[in-house]
Design a protein around this motif. Structure first.
Motif, mmCIF file in Angstrom:
data_model
loop_
_atom_site.group_PDB
_atom_site.id
_atom_site.type_symbol
_atom_site.label_atom_id
_atom_site.label_comp_id
_atom_site.label_asym_id
_atom_site.label_seq_id
_atom_site.Cartn_x
_atom_site.Cartn_y
_atom_site.Cartn_z
ATOM 1 N N UNK A 54 39.342 41.689 41.906
ATOM 2 C CA UNK A 54 39.402 40.795 40.765
ATOM 3 C C UNK A 54 39.915 39.388 41.096
ATOM 4 N N UNK A 55 40.954 39.214 41.897
ATOM 5 C CA UNK A 55 41.423 37.843 42.174
ATOM 6 C C UNK A 55 40.329 36.955 42.755
ATOM 7 N N UNK A 56 39.573 37.473 43.725
ATOM 8 C CA UNK A 56 38.505 36.686 44.326
ATOM 9 C C UNK A 56 37.411 36.354 43.328
ATOM 10 N N UNK A 57 37.020 37.350 42.513
ATOM 11 C CA UNK A 57 35.985 37.119 41.508
ATOM 12 C C UNK A 57 36.441 36.101 40.471
ATOM 13 N N UNK A 58 37.655 36.267 39.982
ATOM 14 C CA UNK A 58 38.185 35.354 38.962
ATOM 15 C C UNK A 58 38.215 33.921 39.491
ATOM 16 N N UNK A 59 38.624 33.773 40.745
ATOM 17 C CA UNK A 59 38.708 32.440 41.335
ATOM 18 C C UNK A 59 37.341 31.784 41.466
ATOM 19 N N UNK A 60 36.382 32.459 42.105
ATOM 20 C CA UNK A 60 35.095 31.824 42.374
ATOM 21 C C UNK A 60 34.264 31.659 41.103
ATOM 22 N N UNK A 61 34.366 32.586 40.168
ATOM 23 C CA UNK A 61 33.623 32.441 38.917
ATOM 24 C C UNK A 61 34.193 31.303 38.075
ATOM 25 N N UNK A 62 35.481 31.093 38.194
ATOM 26 C CA UNK A 62 36.098 29.985 37.470
ATOM 27 C C UNK A 62 35.768 28.631 38.049
ATOM 28 N N UNK A 63 35.263 28.600 39.298
ATOM 29 C CA UNK A 63 34.919 27.342 39.962
ATOM 30 C C UNK A 63 33.416 27.073 40.012
ATOM 31 N N UNK A 64 32.636 27.865 39.294
ATOM 32 C CA UNK A 64 31.186 27.649 39.297
ATOM 33 C C UNK A 64 30.817 26.313 38.649
ATOM 34 N N UNK A 65 29.889 25.579 39.257
ATOM 35 C CA UNK A 65 29.416 24.318 38.664
ATOM 36 C C UNK A 65 28.738 24.560 37.317
ATOM 37 N N UNK A 83 41.335 46.038 33.979
ATOM 38 C CA UNK A 83 41.103 45.548 32.618
ATOM 39 C C UNK A 83 42.099 44.464 32.249
ATOM 40 N N UNK A 84 43.364 44.682 32.592
ATOM 41 C CA UNK A 84 44.393 43.680 32.269
ATOM 42 C C UNK A 84 44.093 42.356 32.962
ATOM 43 N N UNK A 85 43.711 42.408 34.219
ATOM 44 C CA UNK A 85 43.413 41.183 34.972
ATOM 45 C C UNK A 85 42.191 40.477 34.389
ATOM 46 N N UNK A 86 41.194 41.250 34.000
ATOM 47 C CA UNK A 86 39.990 40.662 33.417
ATOM 48 C C UNK A 86 40.303 39.971 32.101
ATOM 49 N N UNK A 87 41.089 40.618 31.277
ATOM 50 C CA UNK A 87 41.435 40.036 29.976
ATOM 51 C C UNK A 87 42.295 38.792 30.143
ATOM 52 N N UNK A 88 43.214 38.815 31.093
ATOM 53 C CA UNK A 88 44.051 37.643 31.348
ATOM 54 C C UNK A 88 43.222 36.456 31.830
#
Length: 325
Positions: A54-65, A83-88
Motif C-alpha cells: 500500500x505505501x508504494x501504491x499510495x505514493x505513485x498513484x498520488x503523483x500521477x499527472x 483497509x485502514x491505509x486505503x481509507x486514510x
C-alpha cells in the motif's frame, strides 16, 4: 453482488439473441464521442492482506499527472492494515467475503459501484513505474476502435533471471493493437491480456456483459476472446508500465498451470486457436538461449525444471477437466 453480476449477464444474453449489432453500433458511436481530457476514470484494486504494497501504491498513484477520479479498493477480509491505509489515503473501500471472492464477479461488482467512463484495474502487487502510467493508458484509447488495453509488466528487482526473460518475452517494448483478423497469425497470443494492469471502456464492458462469473482464473483472457469475436479491437500499451513479477516455487507453478489448463479446456469453444504448448516451447527456447549465452547455468537448469512443472500442471489440469466434464 449477485444482482450486479446478473445485470451484466442479462445484457450479454440480450446481445447474443439479436440486439447485439444494434447495441454495439450505438456503443461505438458513443465511444467516438469520448473526450479523453474530460472523461471520468475509476481505478479498481482488488486486495487481500496488501499492507506491504500500500505505501508504494499510495505514493505513485498520488503523483500521477492524470489522477483517477476515484480509486476503489475492493477487499476480501484482509487481516492486516490494508483497509485502514486505503481509507486514510482517500481511497473508496468495498468489502467482500473471502469465501465469495471470484475473479470475474468481484470485479463486476466493483465496476457496477464505480462511476468512470474508463475503468482501470491494478493488482495490489503491481506498482506503476512512473507518474505517467494513467495518461499513457488513456492515450491507447485515442484509437476509437480499441475497447480494452493492457500495460507492460517489468520484472521487480528481486526477479530470478528466467523470470526477467519471461517478462521480456511476454511484454515487448512496442505497443500494438489486435483484431479478430490477427488470430490465425498470432494464435493463443491474440488473447494475451492481463488485468494486473488494464483499462476498459465502460460502455463496452457493460455491452459485452462484464466478466464471466464465477471464474477461477483468466477472466481477462476470456474477455479478450469475446471482444475480438464480437468485432472489437484490444490494445497493448508499452509506455504504460508496472513492476510486477513472481518467483513461484515449482509447486506453485504446477498449481497455477493446472488452474489455467482447466480454464482453457472449459472455454475451448470460445478460445479457438493453436494450443498453448507451441507458444510455451518458443518461450523456453528463447529463455534458455539467453541464459546460456550469459553463462547463467544455474538459472538455465532452474528454467528447465520450472517449465516441466508448468507442462505437468497443464497436462494434469486438462485431463482432470475432461474426466469431470
Amino acid at each position: 453482488m449477485a444482482g450486479y453480476k446478473d445485470t451484466f449477464q442479462n445484457r450479454f444474453l440480450c446481445n447474443q439473441k439479436g440486439w447485439g449489432t444494434i447495441i454495439r453500433t450505438y456503443v461505438r458511436n458513443m465511444m467516438k464521442k469520448l473526450d479523453l481530457n474530460s472523461i471520468k476514470i475509476s481505478l479498481i484494486i482488488p486486495t487481500l492482506n496488501a499492507a506491504e504494497y500500500m505505501p508504494g501504491l499510495i505514493d505513485i498513484l498520488g503523483r500521477q499527472n492524470r489522477k483517477p477520479d476515484e480509486i476503489i479498493v475492493i477487499d476480501s477480509e484482509s487481516e492486516d492494515a490494508t483497509v485502514r491505509m486505503a481509507e486514510q489515503a482517500g481511497f473508496r473501500t468495498l468489502k467482500v467475503k473471502r469465501s465469495e471472492f471470484d475473479h470475474g464477479g468481484t470485479r463486476n461488482y466493483a465496476v457496477a459501484m464505480s462511476k468512470g467512463d474508463i475503468v482501470m484495474f491494478l493488482s495490489q502487487d503491481a506498482l506503476p513505474s512512473d507518474e505517467h502510467y494513467v495518461e499513457n493508458m488513456l492515450r491507447g484509447f485515442e484509437n476509437e476502435d480499441v475497447v480494452m488495453i493492457s500495460a507492460r509488466q517489468l520484472p521487480r528487482k528481486d526477479a530470478k533471471p528466467d523470470e526477467v526473460l519471461v517478462r521480456k518475452f511476454n511484454y515487448p517494448a512496442e505497443s500494438f493493437v489486435r483484431s479478430e483478423a490477427d488470430i490465425p497469425k498470432l494464435g493463443i497470443k491474440a488473447y494475451f491480456f492481463s488485468d494486473v494492469c488494464s483499462a476498459y471502456r465502460r460502455d463496452f464492458f457493460e455491452d459485452i456483459g462484464g466478466f464471466e462469473s464465477p471464474l477461477l482464473t483468466n477472466e481477462d483472457m476470456l474477455m479478450a476472446a469475446r471482444a475480438l469475436r464480437a468485432g472489437y479491437k484490444i490494445g497493448y500499451c508499452a509506455t504504460a508500465q508496472v513492476y510486477h513479477s513472481h518467483n513461484y516455487t515449482f509447486k506453485q507453478q504446477y498449481k497455477r498451470n493446472f488452474d489455467v489448463a482447466v480454464f482453457m479446456e472449459t472455454y475451448k469453444d470460445e478460445i479457438k486457436c493453436d494450443g498453448t504448448t507451441g507458444e510455451g516451447i518458443r518461450m523456453v527456447i528463447f529463455i534458455e538461449k539467453k541464459l546460456l549465452k550469459q553463462f547463467k547455468i544455474g538459472a538455465a537448469v532452474h528454467c528447465i525444471f520450472d517449465s516441466a512443472a508448468k507442462f505437468l500442471g497443464n497436462r494434469a489440469g486438462r485431463k482432470w477437466k475432461r474426466k469431470n466434464a
